[in-house]
Design an enzyme around this catalytic site. Sequence first.
Site, PDB file in Angstrom:
ATOM      1  N   ASP A  36       0.841  -1.183   0.000  1.00 46.13           N
ATOM      2  CA  ASP A  36       0.000   0.000   0.000  1.00 46.13           C
ATOM      3  C   ASP A  36       0.884   1.243   0.000  1.00 46.13           C
ATOM      4  OD1 ASP A  36      -2.503   1.327   0.146  1.00 46.13           O
ATOM      5  OD2 ASP A  36      -3.223  -0.204   1.533  1.00 46.13           O
ATOM      6  N   HIS A  88     -10.713  -3.365   4.405  1.00 48.88           N
ATOM      7  CA  HIS A  88     -10.543  -2.793   5.735  1.00 48.88           C
ATOM      8  C   HIS A  88     -11.400  -1.553   5.970  1.00 48.88           C
ATOM      9  CE1 HIS A  88      -8.021  -0.482   3.085  1.00 48.88           C
ATOM     10  NE2 HIS A  88      -7.861   0.436   4.000  1.00 48.88           N
ATOM     11  N   ASP A  89     -12.059  -1.043   4.930  1.00 50.56           N
ATOM     12  CA  ASP A  89     -12.926   0.132   5.068  1.00 50.56           C
ATOM     13  C   ASP A  89     -14.406  -0.206   4.954  1.00 50.56           C
ATOM     14  OD1 ASP A  89     -10.892   2.072   5.334  1.00 50.56           O
ATOM     15  OD2 ASP A  89     -10.658   2.253   3.168  1.00 50.56           O
ATOM     16  N   ASP A 120      -3.482   4.253  -2.574  1.00 54.08           N
ATOM     17  CA  ASP A 120      -4.562   4.747  -1.725  1.00 54.08           C
ATOM     18  C   ASP A 120      -5.150   6.039  -2.306  1.00 54.08           C
ATOM     19  OD1 ASP A 120      -5.988   4.605   0.899  1.00 54.08           O
ATOM     20  OD2 ASP A 120      -4.951   6.505   1.253  1.00 54.08           O
ATOM     21  N   GLU A 176      -7.194   2.682  -5.792  1.00 53.53           N
ATOM     22  CA  GLU A 176      -8.460   2.806  -5.058  1.00 53.53           C
ATOM     23  C   GLU A 176      -9.211   3.979  -5.682  1.00 53.53           C
ATOM     24  OE1 GLU A 176     -10.141   3.515  -0.506  1.00 53.53           O
ATOM     25  OE2 GLU A 176      -8.304   4.508  -1.171  1.00 53.53           O
TER      26      GLU A 176
END
Length: 527
Positions: free
Chosen positions: A104, A333-334, A213, A272
Amino acid sequence: MTDSDREAQPWWRSAVFYQVYPRSFADGDGDGIGDLAGVRDKLGYLELLGVDALWISPVMRSPMADGGYDVSDPRDIDPLFGGMRALDTLIAEAHVRRIKVTMDLVPNHTSAEHPWFTAALAAAPGSPERARYHFRDGRGPDGAEPPNNWPSIFGGPAWTRVPAADGRPGQWYLHIFAPEQPDLNWDNPDVLADFEQTLRFWLDRGVDGFRIDVAHGMAKPEGLPDMPEVDTSRLLAHDSNDPRFNNPGVHEIHRRFRKVLDEYPRAVSIGEVWVDDNVLFGEYVRPDELHLAFNFRLAEIGFEAAAVRDAIENSLAAVQPVGAPPTWTLSNHDIEREVTRYGGGAVGVARARAMILVELALPGAVFIYNGAELGLPNVDDLPEAALRDPMWERSGHTERGRDGCRVPMPWEGDAPPFGFTTGEPWLPMPADWAALTPEKQLEDLGSTVSLYRMAIELRGMRKEFAGADLAWFSTPDGVLQFRRPGGMLCVLNTTGAPIPLPAGEFLLASVPLELGHLPANAAAWLV
């Protein structure tokens, strides 16, 4: 699919990626927080599962104001996760097992403890140090009001004021996320040059690519105008009128990233991208930009055949005009875990099992969030004192945030912490997860882990999964059927009753068939 078929196309076009949220995966040193030694210890499990690549959420140096997404040094590994040697060892051992490793990266902002930002705070308005970020004078008397009306994703304004200096009113700095995450100014050449250095640093160490990200962020509109009234109630709400995201200048940034990636031919970049418009989404995966971009439509819908088909069709339509492969994911994770999103309990697990067969039947790349293969639900009853997501504090304790989908993985034993750590886990683990550990599930051919293993293996070895498209069949309401060009047929039953299966050789189902019928809340593969 044969080895020669795989070699004929880039590995990432049809790869199964496994997202490791390091804090919650496995703890190798007993401090209660997962680390890279823990990931290395579980490589045998990941190899058994059959995944092609890991996506490791941020492990760079960070004060951890937002779980590592506030990076103070993008070219070092935080001691919390074991330091640089731990990553080097993990990459080497993963490669021995033929597992790729992607990391990431966080280009939209830095930590407030990054040397650049501490220098900016010490410098004067208008200085080169402040020009790397978005510092502005405030509005109103003595500049006491923020420069514009932008809200932070985590609640409150997207601006924080710094102390006055040299007799001048204190300026404000922009942070689309938390105040500890100041946004970088990508119009400044220092920013791009530094990020290009970061890309090469990790690629030279053997990293196989990056998940970028907030890849639709970075570029900001000229003048930072006020926002219109838009829906900002969801994390990364993607309203096309939101000036904080999806500005045209972001594409030149990705083209510069791609030039670096092209120096490393087998590396991949994954964005993302929270953009609903299919044409605008497709721009991110043009041949000179990102290799892949997350399309979250399947992760945002419930368990209903028409909605599933619409999400698939939209996702395919977004990438086909530019020749890019689609991506598929049900959680991360979100995002609330799919078991909970589909109703929780036994019904939620059954539907989640059905949907992984749908997802793995689709052309393109698949992303699995750690714990999905165990059938983990969200943990929505965490004590308030345990909550760590910055959203909890920033919202004035009205939004609990994302901790419920980040509870550590259970591995073995009958009581918390289930082998995750020898210490106290950083988030409490439910006692009723004893039946969900790999230790228990790997012995059961009917378990969710076993279903994932069999499905991933079949997807990788059968020629019937070949081809970049699919064909739909007319079906009754609540039923979905599509066939891949290679001949694989996927059937999804979202009705409340069993349905007859079409003719064909049975490959796999998410639950046992009932007299040749596919039960409710189930999916099957045939050829």
